[in-house]
Design a protein around this motif. Structure first.
Motif, PDB file in Angstrom:
ATOM      1  N   ILE A  22      17.523 -22.036  39.527  1.00  0.00           N
ATOM      2  CA  ILE A  22      16.027 -21.933  39.345  1.00  0.00           C
ATOM      3  C   ILE A  22      15.527 -21.103  38.007  1.00  0.00           C
ATOM      4  CG2 ILE A  22      13.872 -20.934  40.339  1.00  0.00           C
ATOM      5  CD1 ILE A  22      15.070 -21.886  43.029  1.00  0.00           C
ATOM      6  N   GLN A  23      16.565 -19.993  37.886  1.00  0.00           N
ATOM      7  CA  GLN A  23      16.126 -19.289  36.960  1.00  0.00           C
ATOM      8  C   GLN A  23      16.361 -19.959  35.648  1.00  0.00           C
ATOM      9  OE1 GLN A  23      18.077 -15.806  37.599  1.00  0.00           O
ATOM     10  NE2 GLN A  23      16.868 -14.383  36.033  1.00  0.00           N
ATOM     11  N   LYS A  24      17.404 -20.926  35.714  1.00  0.00           N
ATOM     12  CA  LYS A  24      17.569 -21.655  34.083  1.00  0.00           C
ATOM     13  C   LYS A  24      16.527 -22.725  34.000  1.00  0.00           C
ATOM     14  CE  LYS A  24      22.600 -21.155  33.849  1.00  0.00           C
ATOM     15  NZ  LYS A  24      23.793 -21.697  34.773  1.00  0.00           N
ATOM     16  N   ALA A  25      16.277 -23.308  35.212  1.00  0.00           N
ATOM     17  CA  ALA A  25      15.112 -24.312  35.283  1.00  0.00           C
ATOM     18  C   ALA A  25      13.704 -23.756  34.658  1.00  0.00           C
ATOM     19  CB  ALA A  25      14.915 -24.959  36.591  1.00  0.00           C
ATOM     20  N   ILE A  26      13.437 -22.701  34.994  1.00  0.00           N
ATOM     21  CA  ILE A  26      12.260 -21.990  34.440  1.00  0.00           C
ATOM     22  C   ILE A  26      12.179 -21.288  33.011  1.00  0.00           C
ATOM     23  CG2 ILE A  26      11.078 -22.226  36.934  1.00  0.00           C
ATOM     24  CD1 ILE A  26      11.453 -19.365  37.053  1.00  0.00           C
ATOM     25  N   ALA A  27      13.496 -21.043  32.587  1.00  0.00           N
ATOM     26  CA  ALA A  27      13.805 -20.384  31.371  1.00  0.00           C
ATOM     27  C   ALA A  27      12.890 -20.898  30.375  1.00  0.00           C
ATOM     28  CB  ALA A  27      15.058 -20.096  31.056  1.00  0.00           C
ATOM     29  N   GLY A  28      12.127 -19.896  29.589  1.00  0.00           N
ATOM     30  CA  GLY A  28      11.375 -20.524  28.543  1.00  0.00           C
ATOM     31  C   GLY A  28       9.867 -21.554  28.914  1.00  0.00           C
ATOM     32  N   THR A  29       9.754 -21.250  30.164  1.00  0.00           N
ATOM     33  CA  THR A  29       8.182 -21.827  30.631  1.00  0.00           C
ATOM     34  C   THR A  29       7.377 -20.434  31.002  1.00  0.00           C
ATOM     35  OG1 THR A  29       8.519 -21.789  32.777  1.00  0.00           O
ATOM     36  CG2 THR A  29       9.374 -23.750  31.889  1.00  0.00           C
ATOM     37  N   ALA A  30       6.162 -20.733  31.330  1.00  0.00           N
ATOM     38  CA  ALA A  30       5.122 -19.738  31.381  1.00  0.00           C
ATOM     39  C   ALA A  30       5.122 -19.503  33.057  1.00  0.00           C
ATOM     40  CB  ALA A  30       3.854 -20.069  31.021  1.00  0.00           C
ATOM     41  N   LYS A  31       6.086 -20.100  33.884  1.00  0.00           N
ATOM     42  CA  LYS A  31       6.171 -19.461  35.209  1.00  0.00           C
ATOM     43  C   LYS A  31       6.550 -18.403  35.468  1.00  0.00           C
ATOM     44  CE  LYS A  31       7.129 -24.800  36.225  1.00  0.00           C
ATOM     45  NZ  LYS A  31       7.979 -25.511  36.084  1.00  0.00           N
ATOM     46  N   LYS A  32       5.858 -17.902  36.447  1.00  0.00           N
ATOM     47  CA  LYS A  32       6.316 -16.565  36.922  1.00  0.00           C
ATOM     48  C   LYS A  32       7.332 -16.800  38.189  1.00  0.00           C
ATOM     49  CE  LYS A  32       3.870 -12.432  36.981  1.00  0.00           C
ATOM     50  NZ  LYS A  32       2.971 -11.501  38.135  1.00  0.00           N
ATOM     51  N   ALA A  33       8.125 -15.850  38.641  1.00  0.00           N
ATOM     52  CA  ALA A  33       9.046 -16.065  39.645  1.00  0.00           C
ATOM     53  C   ALA A  33       9.430 -14.871  40.361  1.00  0.00           C
ATOM     54  CB  ALA A  33      10.505 -16.417  38.907  1.00  0.00           C
ATOM     55  N   THR A  34       9.886 -14.826  41.709  1.00  0.00           N
ATOM     56  CA  THR A  34      10.290 -13.950  42.440  1.00  0.00           C
ATOM     57  C   THR A  34      11.407 -14.589  43.159  1.00  0.00           C
ATOM     58  OG1 THR A  34       8.337 -14.241  43.727  1.00  0.00           O
ATOM     59  CG2 THR A  34       8.888 -12.034  43.260  1.00  0.00           C
ATOM     60  N   LEU A  35      12.602 -13.937  42.958  1.00  0.00           N
ATOM     61  CA  LEU A  35      13.802 -14.484  43.844  1.00  0.00           C
ATOM     62  C   LEU A  35      14.354 -13.522  44.799  1.00  0.00           C
ATOM     63  CD1 LEU A  35      15.600 -16.034  40.505  1.00  0.00           C
ATOM     64  CD2 LEU A  35      14.154 -17.246  41.951  1.00  0.00           C
ATOM     65  N   GLU A  36      14.570 -13.922  45.805  1.00  0.00           N
ATOM     66  CA  GLU A  36      15.175 -13.015  46.805  1.00  0.00           C
ATOM     67  C   GLU A  36      16.478 -13.597  47.328  1.00  0.00           C
ATOM     68  OE1 GLU A  36      16.542 -11.763  50.168  1.00  0.00           O
ATOM     69  OE2 GLU A  36      14.644 -12.365  51.010  1.00  0.00           O
ATOM     70  N   LEU A  37      17.592 -13.112  46.860  1.00  0.00           N
ATOM     71  CA  LEU A  37      18.925 -13.934  46.998  1.00  0.00           C
ATOM     72  C   LEU A  37      19.768 -13.230  48.093  1.00  0.00           C
ATOM     73  CD1 LEU A  37      18.971 -14.733  43.199  1.00  0.00           C
ATOM     74  CD2 LEU A  37      17.973 -15.934  44.872  1.00  0.00           C
ATOM     75  N   GLY A  38      21.046 -13.332  47.669  1.00  0.00           N
ATOM     76  CA  GLY A  38      22.113 -12.835  48.511  1.00  0.00           C
ATOM     77  C   GLY A  38      22.346 -11.353  48.753  1.00  0.00           C
ATOM     78  N   GLY A  39      23.281 -11.114  49.781  1.00  0.00           N
ATOM     79  CA  GLY A  39      23.559  -9.569  49.978  1.00  0.00           C
ATOM     80  C   GLY A  39      24.854  -9.490  50.507  1.00  0.00           C
TER      81      GLY A  39
END
Ligand code: ADP
Length: 483
Positions: free
Chosen positions: A248-265
């Motif tokens: 997802i991070q790669k897909a939105i790189a360079g766009t104006a989209k804001k993101a929050t990612l809550e991932l593994g642990g």
């Protein structure tokens, strides 16, 4: 299903299912209506306890996602962004109250679809999900007090993608702050646990929320990717695996989209020799066996001070004998079903790796049901910092146990992971708690407790556990432009 240990055999106490109302087939909830997917495809959702079919769920394709995003945009431009904030708040309160009224039904559906023990669904997931709506309803008309001297404005359309471990709770974590901040939503639940999000869609329709403010589209990874890649989505909120988070991070790189990612642990639960041991044992059990270990912040790495290690392991094994594994709908059940066959295979693969690595395994003796997806509570001692089962997220009821002598040593070991979502510290010494909370690289550090959540507390990770916070005022800011 009762444990083999005679002391712990209880008569079954099954929750009834006659009060729940499920359709045979679910379409997509778009623009306040149930739309057939243009893909013309549905898939089965099954009960992980007995592998029986529950309902058919629509598989949205990129065209369906486009219709949902367009409806969210229209609702944002024409209605939701223009509505006075206190009116917005009233709708969110109404959703919270309707969820409360239907909490018993929601708890049973969650337990059936996700494999979660009914006690947890009833006492934790559903009340917390309602509380998130109540909490954020209160903020809707107080945004300028939450962020004084800043101009606040919503972002627009939020695309939200959630996992299967806390299906309704994750939907509430995502939808409630987005609405309070003035955004509209397209949400996709996980493919194995769509039902409570679809029940929430019914509640949202009953609440009279203007059409298109919340749209719920179901499907697999391709549906999620279509949301992420849609050009008219302003914000992406994702909870799930680190692998998909990176895509997802790669897909939105360079766009104006804001993101929050809550991932593994791979969170550390640390027990010092002055800790109240019986409480700590409950904390360990709660940390890893709660919800079958399907918790991003599960306390999956136990660190015990060396001089008490034997006692702690002895007490833990004794406690594990009393854990009841079996039918999630039984009120006696402590450990329910693993969410899917795929996840059970992943967990079993890691258990095999642990044995091959030479770790010492202990599994509580319990009668595992013949049908369904089950894994007994499992602990591994004699593991090294470099063991695969210590390094990688297993997402199941599997605990590794290591010892330590000094504070510095345990801080170093606890932080030696690519993740940083949570940690637990058990000690009688307040100064030691403060020392560790500042040095452990984890978004949440619990002291003398574990897995406690509250809508007012922010939650999120360090390093590969993601970025951005959910919950509290921090969770609100993730859906706002602050200038
Ligand atoms: P888990 O391992 O917890 O199942 P995933 O990251 O695979 O985590 O899934 C979490 C959510 O992300 C699910 O709703 C899933 O359908 C969705 N998803 C999977 N792949 C993608 C992708 N490439 N883009 C967007 N969403 C995805």
């Amino acid at each position: 299903m009762a444990s083999k240990n005679k002391n712990w055999e209880y008569a079954p106490s099954l929750e009834t299912t006659d009060h729940i109302n499920l359709k045979k087939k679910y379409d997509l909830f778009i623009n306040g209506k149930w739309l057939k997917p243009t893909s013309k495809k549905h898939f089965n959702t099954i009960n992980p306890n007995d592998e029986k079919h529950i309902a058919e769920i629509a598989h949205a394709n990129h065209k369906d996602v486009d219709i949902a995003v367009k409806s969210a945009r229209k609702a944002y431009d024409n209605v939701w962004s223009k509505m006075p904030a206190n009116e917005r708040g009233k709708y969110i309160y109404r959703i919270a109250r309707l969820m409360q009224e239907r909490s018993k039904e929601l708890a049973v559906v969650e337990s059936l679809d996700a494999g979660k023990p009914i006690r947890e669904a009833r006492d934790i997931d559903i009340p917390l999900a309602c509380n998130h709506f109540f909490y954020y309803a209160g903020w809707a008309d107080k945004l300028e007090y939450a962020f004084p001297n800043r101009k606040v404005s919503p972002l627009g359309v939020a695309g939200q993608i959630i996992p299967w471990n806390f299906p309704l709770l994750m939907a509430a974590w995502k939808i409630a702050p987005a609405l309070a901040a003035g955004n509209t939503v397209v949400l996709k639940p996980a493919e194995t646990t769509s039902l409570t999000a679809l029940k929430l869609a019914e509640i949202i329709a009953d609440s009279g929320l203007p059409d298109g403010v919340v749209n719920i589209v179901t499907g697999f990874g391709d549906t999620g990717a279509a949301i992420v890649n849609h050009p008219d989505v302003n914000k992406v909120a994702f909870t799930g695996s680190t692998g998909v988070g990176k895509i997802i991070q790669k897909a939105i790189a360079g766009t104006a989209k804001k993101a929050t990612l809550e991932l593994g642990g791979k969170s550390a639960n640390i027990i010092f020799d002055d800790a109240p041991l019986d409480q700590a044992i409950e904390g360990i059990v709660n940390g890893i066996f709660f919800n079958q270990g399907h918790v991003c912040c599960a306390g999956s790495r136990l660190f015990v001070q060396e001089n008490i290690a034997d006692r702690v392991v002895r007490k833990l094994k004794h406690r594990m004998k009393s854990l009841v594994v079996g039918n999630p709908l039984d009120k006696n059940t402590d450990v329910g079903a693993i969410n899917s066959k795929e996840q059970l295979n992943i967990i079993n693969k890691y258990i095999k790796i642990g044995i091959e690595e030479g770790a010492e395994i202990y599994q509580s003796e319990c009668n595992i049901p013949k049908k369904g997806f089950f894994c007994p509570p499992t602990i591994f001692s004699n593991v090294a910092q470099s063991s695969v089962i210590v390094q990688e997220e297993i997402f199941g009821p599997v605990l590794t146990i290591q010892t330590f002598r000094t504070v510095d040593e345990v801080i170093q070991k606890a932080n030696n992971t690519p993740y940083g979502l949570a940690a637990g510290v058990w000690t009688d010494k307040g100064s030691r708690i403060f020392n560790l909370t500042t040095k452990l690289k984890a978004g949440v550090v619990w002291a003398n407790t574990y897995n406690k959540f509250d809508p007012s507390s922010p939650f999120g990770g360090y390093k590969e556990s993601g970025f951005g916070r959910e919950g509290g005022m921090h969770g609100l800011s993730a859906y706002l432009k602050l200038s």
